[in-house]
Design a protein around this motif. Structure first.
Motif, PDB file in Angstrom:
ATOM      1  N   GLY A  22       0.775  -1.222   0.000  1.00  0.00           N
ATOM      2  CA  GLY A  22       0.000   0.000   0.000  1.00  0.00           C
ATOM      3  C   GLY A  22       0.803   1.267   0.000  1.00  0.00           C
ATOM      4  N   HIS A  23       1.831   1.343   0.836  1.00  0.00           N
ATOM      5  CA  HIS A  23       2.484   2.639   1.040  1.00  0.00           C
ATOM      6  C   HIS A  23       3.311   3.091  -0.155  1.00  0.00           C
ATOM      7  N   LYS A  24       3.531   2.232  -1.136  1.00  0.00           N
ATOM      8  CA  LYS A  24       4.245   2.649  -2.340  1.00  0.00           C
ATOM      9  C   LYS A  24       3.316   3.234  -3.401  1.00  0.00           C
ATOM     10  N   VAL A  25       2.010   3.134  -3.183  1.00  0.00           N
ATOM     11  CA  VAL A  25       1.059   3.666  -4.167  1.00  0.00           C
ATOM     12  C   VAL A  25       0.165   4.735  -3.547  1.00  0.00           C
ATOM     13  N   GLY A  26       0.574   5.268  -2.391  1.00  0.00           N
ATOM     14  CA  GLY A  26      -0.234   6.281  -1.742  1.00  0.00           C
ATOM     15  C   GLY A  26      -1.308   5.720  -0.846  1.00  0.00           C
ATOM     16  N   GLY A  27      -1.139   4.468  -0.443  1.00  0.00           N
ATOM     17  CA  GLY A  27      -2.066   3.835   0.478  1.00  0.00           C
ATOM     18  C   GLY A  27      -1.457   3.712   1.857  1.00  0.00           C
ATOM     19  N   PRO A  28      -2.117   2.980   2.752  1.00  0.00           N
ATOM     20  CA  PRO A  28      -1.623   2.854   4.122  1.00  0.00           C
ATOM     21  C   PRO A  28      -0.453   1.886   4.235  1.00  0.00           C
ATOM     22  N   MET A  29       0.389   2.122   5.233  1.00  0.00           N
ATOM     23  CA  MET A  29       1.385   1.127   5.599  1.00  0.00           C
ATOM     24  C   MET A  29       0.683  -0.054   6.264  1.00  0.00           C
ATOM     25  N   GLY A  30       1.261  -1.235   6.133  1.00  0.00           N
ATOM     26  CA  GLY A  30       0.700  -2.405   6.801  1.00  0.00           C
ATOM     27  C   GLY A  30      -0.399  -3.096   6.028  1.00  0.00           C
ATOM     28  N   ALA A  31      -0.550  -2.764   4.756  1.00  0.00           N
ATOM     29  CA  ALA A  31      -1.548  -3.425   3.912  1.00  0.00           C
ATOM     30  C   ALA A  31      -0.923  -3.720   2.559  1.00  0.00           C
ATOM     31  N   GLY A  32      -1.117  -4.920   2.065  1.00  0.00           N
ATOM     32  CA  GLY A  32      -0.578  -5.308   0.771  1.00  0.00           C
ATOM     33  C   GLY A  32      -1.322  -6.508   0.243  1.00  0.00           C
ATOM     34  N   ALA A  33      -0.791  -7.092  -0.809  1.00  0.00           N
ATOM     35  CA  ALA A  33      -1.447  -8.255  -1.401  1.00  0.00           C
ATOM     36  C   ALA A  33      -0.437  -9.083  -2.168  1.00  0.00           C
ATOM     37  N   LEU A  34      -0.766 -10.358  -2.285  1.00  0.00           N
ATOM     38  CA  LEU A  34      -0.054 -11.255  -3.186  1.00  0.00           C
ATOM     39  C   LEU A  34      -1.061 -11.720  -4.218  1.00  0.00           C
ATOM     40  N   LEU A  35      -0.802 -11.430  -5.477  1.00  0.00           N
ATOM     41  CA  LEU A  35      -1.641 -11.954  -6.548  1.00  0.00           C
ATOM     42  C   LEU A  35      -1.158 -13.351  -6.877  1.00  0.00           C
ATOM     43  N   LEU A  36      -2.065 -14.305  -6.811  1.00  0.00           N
ATOM     44  CA  LEU A  36      -1.725 -15.717  -7.005  1.00  0.00           C
ATOM     45  C   LEU A  36      -2.567 -16.289  -8.137  1.00  0.00           C
ATOM     46  N   ALA A  37      -1.922 -16.795  -9.176  1.00  0.00           N
ATOM     47  CA  ALA A  37      -2.652 -17.375 -10.298  1.00  0.00           C
ATOM     48  C   ALA A  37      -3.467 -18.575  -9.840  1.00  0.00           C
ATOM     49  N   ARG A  38      -4.572 -18.791 -10.527  1.00  0.00           N
ATOM     50  CA  ARG A  38      -5.416 -19.931 -10.203  1.00  0.00           C
ATOM     51  C   ARG A  38      -4.634 -21.229 -10.352  1.00  0.00           C
ATOM     52  N   GLY A  39      -4.859 -22.137  -9.419  1.00  0.00           N
ATOM     53  CA  GLY A  39      -4.165 -23.420  -9.450  1.00  0.00           C
ATOM     54  C   GLY A  39      -2.848 -23.418  -8.712  1.00  0.00           C
ATOM     55  N   LEU A  40      -2.410 -22.227  -8.274  1.00  0.00           N
ATOM     56  CA  LEU A  40      -1.152 -22.119  -7.531  1.00  0.00           C
ATOM     57  C   LEU A  40      -1.485 -21.987  -6.044  1.00  0.00           C
ATOM     58  N   THR A  41      -1.042 -22.947  -5.253  1.00  0.00           N
ATOM     59  CA  THR A  41      -1.393 -22.969  -3.832  1.00  0.00           C
ATOM     60  C   THR A  41      -0.139 -23.124  -2.998  1.00  0.00           C
ATOM     61  N   PRO A  42       0.447 -22.015  -2.541  1.00  0.00           N
ATOM     62  CA  PRO A  42       1.622 -22.117  -1.669  1.00  0.00           C
ATOM     63  C   PRO A  42       1.221 -22.667  -0.307  1.00  0.00           C
ATOM     64  N   VAL A  43       2.158 -23.330   0.342  1.00  0.00           N
ATOM     65  CA  VAL A  43       1.935 -23.774   1.710  1.00  0.00           C
ATOM     66  C   VAL A  43       1.882 -22.527   2.596  1.00  0.00           C
ATOM     67  N   PRO A  44       0.895 -22.423   3.491  1.00  0.00           N
ATOM     68  CA  PRO A  44       0.790 -21.223   4.324  1.00  0.00           C
ATOM     69  C   PRO A  44       2.028 -21.009   5.195  1.00  0.00           C
ATOM     70  N   VAL A  45       2.367 -19.739   5.389  1.00  0.00           N
ATOM     71  CA  VAL A  45       3.423 -19.377   6.326  1.00  0.00           C
ATOM     72  C   VAL A  45       2.858 -19.255   7.730  1.00  0.00           C
ATOM     73  N   GLN A  46       1.597 -18.804   7.824  1.00  0.00           N
ATOM     74  CA  GLN A  46       0.938 -18.739   9.126  1.00  0.00           C
ATOM     75  C   GLN A  46      -0.414 -19.443   9.038  1.00  0.00           C
ATOM     76  N   HIS A  47      -0.775 -20.105  10.106  1.00  0.00           N
ATOM     77  CA  HIS A  47      -1.996 -20.904  10.136  1.00  0.00           C
ATOM     78  C   HIS A  47      -2.970 -20.335  11.154  1.00  0.00           C
ATOM     79  N   GLY A  48      -4.241 -20.601  10.949  1.00  0.00           N
ATOM     80  CA  GLY A  48      -5.252 -20.095  11.869  1.00  0.00           C
ATOM     81  C   GLY A  48      -6.639 -20.307  11.325  1.00  0.00           C
ATOM     82  N   GLY A  49      -7.348 -19.212  11.073  1.00  0.00           N
ATOM     83  CA  GLY A  49      -8.749 -19.303  10.689  1.00  0.00           C
ATOM     84  C   GLY A  49      -9.012 -19.669   9.245  1.00  0.00           C
TER      85      GLY A  49
END
Length: 372
Positions: free
Chosen positions: A189-216
């Motif tokens: 976010g903060h590189k495009v004029g948005g808030p710090m602490g918010a971002g995204a990973l765009l993931l192509a369909r069919g691509l499923t990385p193993v989670p780094v953190q687990h929970g809900g």
């Protein structure tokens, strides 16, 4: 932050609701999250289902590199450019130290560019053992833009997932996930004029990385955690606005950047411009100042109201040469005596005037300090 992002975020901060809850407040917040997901997808040429929200670029890079490595074991090789941000380099090195990965850093030329033949030769040494390839779209220090589509095609020729850290590219360059060839793309976010602490990973369909953190199990079950709806709304507004204005902003910033480069060269004879001469970010100008320590020059400029950087902010204060410049073949002294000047949506010609007004004296004083 862009006014549009502040407005969107502030509106949501007044509301209550966990987007994972089933009650009315939760459903209202879920709608905000999903509309933000659709907005980001539309702006960046992705499907809404491909947008995975994270806390920023570092988390997204970790999820892509660690998660895809784990998902593709027993393959062991991880290929990255030698000039990646530490948010990509450090997870890869951790995989080597703790998980048995074999990390290989791809050489760059004197401008900081990865040549497709370099990647192709690295892959073809043992293509069946490559788990993931990661090359940033544009470098955060020297601004060099990579031939991303060609690099991604090399990876796809061998069926290897290709990740790109596009934190610097989104909003400054035309970015389409669908046509880029990337299988995973990081933004923040903060590189495009948005808030710090918010971002995204765009993931192509069919691509499923193993989670780094687990929970809900939120975010396609690859990124658990209660979603920060106000920050996500601010992120979406910033991405939408920055992408809509990208062409206009690129022209304006390129003109300012070129003026800055020309005037710095006139004001400080012997200064060296780093990065690719043409394939570079519109808002980036990176110089080496012979005879200066970058940290000293930075502080002298800061005292005069000019804020710049010695490189990645994550390594600020650490007295070591930039790994980016070293990979480009610079001597350690030159790498330590370098500064990055960044231009954005608030930058004006008056900012350049102020820099040129105070720069020569600051350089002279920094050089004297280096000799004492």
């Amino acid at each position: 932050m862009l006014p549009e992002a502040i407005e969107a975020m502030t509106e949501q901060l007044r509301r209550v609701g966990n987007p994972s809850s089933l009650h009315a407040a939760g459903r209202r917040t879920r709608r905000v999250v999903e509309e933000s997901r659709e907005s980001i997808a539309g702006a960046l040429g992705a499907r809404p289902s491909e947008v995975v929200f994270t806390s920023g670029g570092t988390e997204a890079d970790n999820l892509a590199i660690k998660g895809l490595y784990w998902a593709r074991r027993p393959r062991r090789r991880v290929l990255l450019s030698a000039i990646e941000h530490h948010a990509a380099l450090d997870p890869a090195h951790w995989l080597a130290e703790s998980q048995g990965a074999e990390v290989e850093l791809l050489e760059v030329d004197e401008h900081g560019m990865v040549h497709p033949d370099t990647l192709r030769a690295a892959v073809e040494r043992d293509p069946d053992d490559v788990a993931v390839i990661s090359v940033m779209w544009a470098n955060n220090e020297v601004g060099t833009v990579q031939p991303l589509h060609v690099l991604a095609a090399v990876a796809h020729d061998h069926g290897i997932p290709f990740h790109t850290d596009a934190v610097q590219a989104v909003g400054q360059l035309p970015v389409s996930f669908a046509t880029s060839g990337a299988d995973a793309l990081t933004l923040t976010g903060h590189k495009v004029g948005g808030p710090m602490g918010a971002g995204a990973l765009l993931l192509a369909r069919g691509l499923t990385p193993v989670p780094v953190q687990h929970g809900g199990g939120q975010e396609r079950d690859v990124r658990s955690g209660t979603l920060d709806a106000p920050a996500i709304a601010g992120l979406a507004a910033a991405v939408h606005t920055a992408v809509a204005r990208q062409e206009e902003q690129s022209r304006r910033l390129t003109a300012l950047r070129d003026e800055l480069i020309e005037r710095v060269r006139r004001a400080v004879p012997g200064v060296v411009l780093n990065g690719h001469p043409t394939e570079r970010l519109p808002g980036n100008a990176h110089f080496s100042f012979p005879g200066c320590e970058g940290d000293a020059l930075l502080m002298l400029l800061d005292a005069k109201g000019v804020e710049c950087s010695t490189g990645s902010a994550c390594s600020a204060g650490v007295a070591q040469p930039s790994h980016v410049l070293l990979a480009m073949g610079a001597e350690a002294a030159a790498a330590r005596g370098s500064l990055r000047f960044s231009l954005g949506h608030t930058s004006t010609r008056e900012d350049i005037d102020r820099l040129i007004e105070v720069l020569p004296a600051a350089v002279e004083r920094a050089r004297r300090a280096g000799l004492s």
